[in-house]
Design a protein around this motif. Structure first.
Motif, PDB file in Angstrom:
ATOM      1  N   GLY A  40       0.805  -1.222   0.000  1.00  0.00           N
ATOM      2  CA  GLY A  40       0.000   0.000   0.000  1.00  0.00           C
ATOM      3  C   GLY A  40       0.834   1.266   0.000  1.00  0.00           C
ATOM      4  N   SER A  41       0.172   2.326  -0.442  1.00  0.00           N
ATOM      5  CA  SER A  41       0.826   3.629  -0.495  1.00  0.00           C
ATOM      6  C   SER A  41       1.054   4.133   0.937  1.00  0.00           C
ATOM      7  N   PRO A  42       2.256   4.585   1.250  1.00  0.00           N
ATOM      8  CA  PRO A  42       2.518   5.009   2.636  1.00  0.00           C
ATOM      9  C   PRO A  42       1.681   6.222   3.065  1.00  0.00           C
ATOM     10  N   THR A  43       1.315   6.248   4.331  1.00  0.00           N
ATOM     11  CA  THR A  43       0.566   7.382   4.887  1.00  0.00           C
ATOM     12  C   THR A  43       1.494   8.595   5.008  1.00  0.00           C
ATOM     13  N   VAL A  44       0.890   9.732   5.298  1.00  0.00           N
ATOM     14  CA  VAL A  44       1.671  10.966   5.506  1.00  0.00           C
ATOM     15  C   VAL A  44       2.691  10.748   6.630  1.00  0.00           C
ATOM     16  N   ARG A  45       2.224  10.109   7.725  1.00  0.00           N
ATOM     17  CA  ARG A  45       3.122   9.848   8.867  1.00  0.00           C
ATOM     18  C   ARG A  45       4.381   9.128   8.395  1.00  0.00           C
ATOM     19  N   ASP A  46       4.201   8.088   7.566  1.00  0.00           N
ATOM     20  CA  ASP A  46       5.366   7.306   7.116  1.00  0.00           C
ATOM     21  C   ASP A  46       6.228   8.075   6.122  1.00  0.00           C
ATOM     22  N   ARG A  47       5.592   8.843   5.246  1.00  0.00           N
ATOM     23  CA  ARG A  47       6.391   9.611   4.274  1.00  0.00           C
ATOM     24  C   ARG A  47       7.238  10.665   4.979  1.00  0.00           C
ATOM     25  N   VAL A  48       6.632  11.317   5.965  1.00  0.00           N
ATOM     26  CA  VAL A  48       7.367  12.383   6.664  1.00  0.00           C
ATOM     27  C   VAL A  48       8.474  11.777   7.523  1.00  0.00           C
ATOM     28  N   ALA A  49       8.155  10.708   8.274  1.00  0.00           N
ATOM     29  CA  ALA A  49       9.187  10.074   9.116  1.00  0.00           C
ATOM     30  C   ALA A  49      10.344   9.587   8.246  1.00  0.00           C
ATOM     31  N   ALA A  50      10.019   8.952   7.114  1.00  0.00           N
ATOM     32  CA  ALA A  50      11.067   8.422   6.226  1.00  0.00           C
ATOM     33  C   ALA A  50      11.937   9.560   5.701  1.00  0.00           C
ATOM     34  N   SER A  51      11.300  10.637   5.292  1.00  0.00           N
ATOM     35  CA  SER A  51      12.052  11.766   4.719  1.00  0.00           C
ATOM     36  C   SER A  51      12.957  12.395   5.778  1.00  0.00           C
ATOM     37  N   LEU A  52      12.404  12.628   6.965  1.00  0.00           N
ATOM     38  CA  LEU A  52      13.198  13.308   8.003  1.00  0.00           C
ATOM     39  C   LEU A  52      14.322  12.414   8.538  1.00  0.00           C
ATOM     40  N   MET A  53      14.043  11.120   8.675  1.00  0.00           N
ATOM     41  CA  MET A  53      15.101  10.213   9.158  1.00  0.00           C
ATOM     42  C   MET A  53      16.236  10.123   8.142  1.00  0.00           C
ATOM     43  N   ALA A  54      15.866  10.070   6.847  1.00  0.00           N
ATOM     44  CA  ALA A  54      16.900   9.951   5.810  1.00  0.00           C
ATOM     45  C   ALA A  54      17.748  11.219   5.739  1.00  0.00           C
ATOM     46  N   VAL A  55      17.106  12.365   5.864  1.00  0.00           N
ATOM     47  CA  VAL A  55      17.860  13.628   5.842  1.00  0.00           C
ATOM     48  C   VAL A  55      18.798  13.698   7.050  1.00  0.00           C
ATOM     49  N   LYS A  56      18.307  13.212   8.191  1.00  0.00           N
ATOM     50  CA  LYS A  56      19.151  13.174   9.391  1.00  0.00           C
ATOM     51  C   LYS A  56      20.364  12.257   9.143  1.00  0.00           C
ATOM     52  N   ALA A  57      20.124  11.143   8.446  1.00  0.00           N
ATOM     53  CA  ALA A  57      21.220  10.193   8.185  1.00  0.00           C
ATOM     54  C   ALA A  57      22.324  10.842   7.354  1.00  0.00           C
TER      55      ALA A  57
END
Ligand code: ATP
Length: 322
Positions: free
Chosen positions: A257-274
């Protein structure tokens, strides 16, 4: 040593939001001046040198897609001391200054093994189970919860019409976070978790009969897959209570399934932090969400951390299903 080239891979079970994490690693990595190599099929691809340079457009239009464009694997060849050494050597051949590992606890153990061989690694937690001790949240959890919630809502409609008991098995081999959150979100009459021993009379039959006597017309019992014996539990409910009982095993639809907003934002912010940590010269870290902030934790320390089910949520779930 400043970073010139990094690799990124997804490993273990796939989770919605992995693509959003890949996208953000690639875009923020290039923004910081890194070359970014996509490694296919997790550690399997690292072992084989199956990797390619990614550019800003390699990750166009992937955010809304479930799964992982890099694909994933559970590599048996890698999970041996010899396999880890070969993989570390391949990282050297490709001149990777760091590898970003997007995955669950097992994938982080693999990353730690690579770190011990001198490879600089950074982990981004992604698994639908939300069972990683070092972080409050893992990418994919919210989408999986919403998928289960939609399925149970539909099952409830038909359960009401026929005055049934619906037994629903959800994912979670060792962890009951999906089961417990959905028990609260869907008002389940009983919820059985792998972390806790259960007694069928006390934990399932009594709540169902109590609810029937208080005027309820249908009953939802959620069982995490790690408990085992879902069919047998349903048979027992039927034979003891006489209530018509159906069983639904949701299975792999919970991973897609298409990720929810929560998952898209968490993924984006965690990756930028990495990539921010890599730019700052940090080595061998796991990115974690703690109290709504993203932080980095030493991988050895992170893998010692444990997470436990919140007992008060179990009580809340019972209270609200009265
Ligand atoms: P999920 O929680 O969704 O199942 P995961 O990342 O925990 O995801 P695993 O299958 O446990 O999934 O691990 C992924 C891969 O990581 C394994 O197939 C293996 O190649 C590697 N791995 C796991 N544990 C170790 C270890 N102790 N040493 C080296 N490699 C490991």
């Amino acid at each position: 040593m400043s970073i010139k080239r990094i690799g990124v891979l997804t490993s273990g079970g796939d989770a919605p939001g992995m693509n959003a994490a890949i996208r953000a690693v690639v875009r923020s990595g290039i923004y910081r001046g890194f070359q970014v190599y996509g490694i296919k099929k997790g550690y399997e691809g690292l072992l084989k040198g199956d990797m390619f340079e990614m550019n800003l457009r390699s990750v166009s239009d992937i955010m809304s897609r479930g799964g992982t464009i890099l694909q994933t694997a559970r590599s048996k060849d890698f999970a041996t001391p010899e396999g880890v050494k070969r993989a570390a050597r391949m990282a050297e051949v490709f001149q990777l200054d760091a590898i970003v590992v997007i995955g669950g606890d097992g994938s982080f153990r693999g990353a730690r093994a690579l770190a011990r061989e001198g490879v600089n690694v950074i982990g981004i937690p992604a698994t639908i189970d939300n069972d990683i001790g070092s972080t409050d949240y893992t990418i994919g959890f919210d989408t999986a919860l919403n998928t289960v919630k939609d399925a149970i809502d539909k099952i409830k409609d038909t359960a009401y019409s026929h005055e049934r008991c619906s037994v629903v098995e959800v994912m979670g081999r060792d962890a009951g976070y999906i089961a417990l959150h959905c028990a609260i979100a869907d008002g389940a009459e009983a919820c059985i978790l792998p972390e806790k021993k259960f007694d069928i009379d006390k934990d399932i039959i009594q709540p169902i009969i109590g609810c029937r006597n208080r005027g309820k017309h249908h009953y939802i019992v959620i069982i995490a897959e790690g408990v085992g014996g879902t069919m047998e539990i349903a048979d027992q409910i039927k034979s003891i209570t006489g209530i018509s009982t159906t069983t639904t095993i949701l299975g792999h639809l919970q991973r897609g399934g298409s990720p929810t907003v929560r998952d898209r934002v968490a993924a984006s912010l965690m990756a930028v932090k990495a990539t921010e940590c890599l730019e700052a010269g940090e080595r061998n870290k796991i990115i974690a969400e703690k109290n709504d902030r993203y932080i980095s934790i030493d991988i050895e320390e992170a893998l010692e951390m444990e997470k436990h089910i919140d007992e008060s949520m179990i009580e809340t779930s019972k209270m609200l299903s009265l």
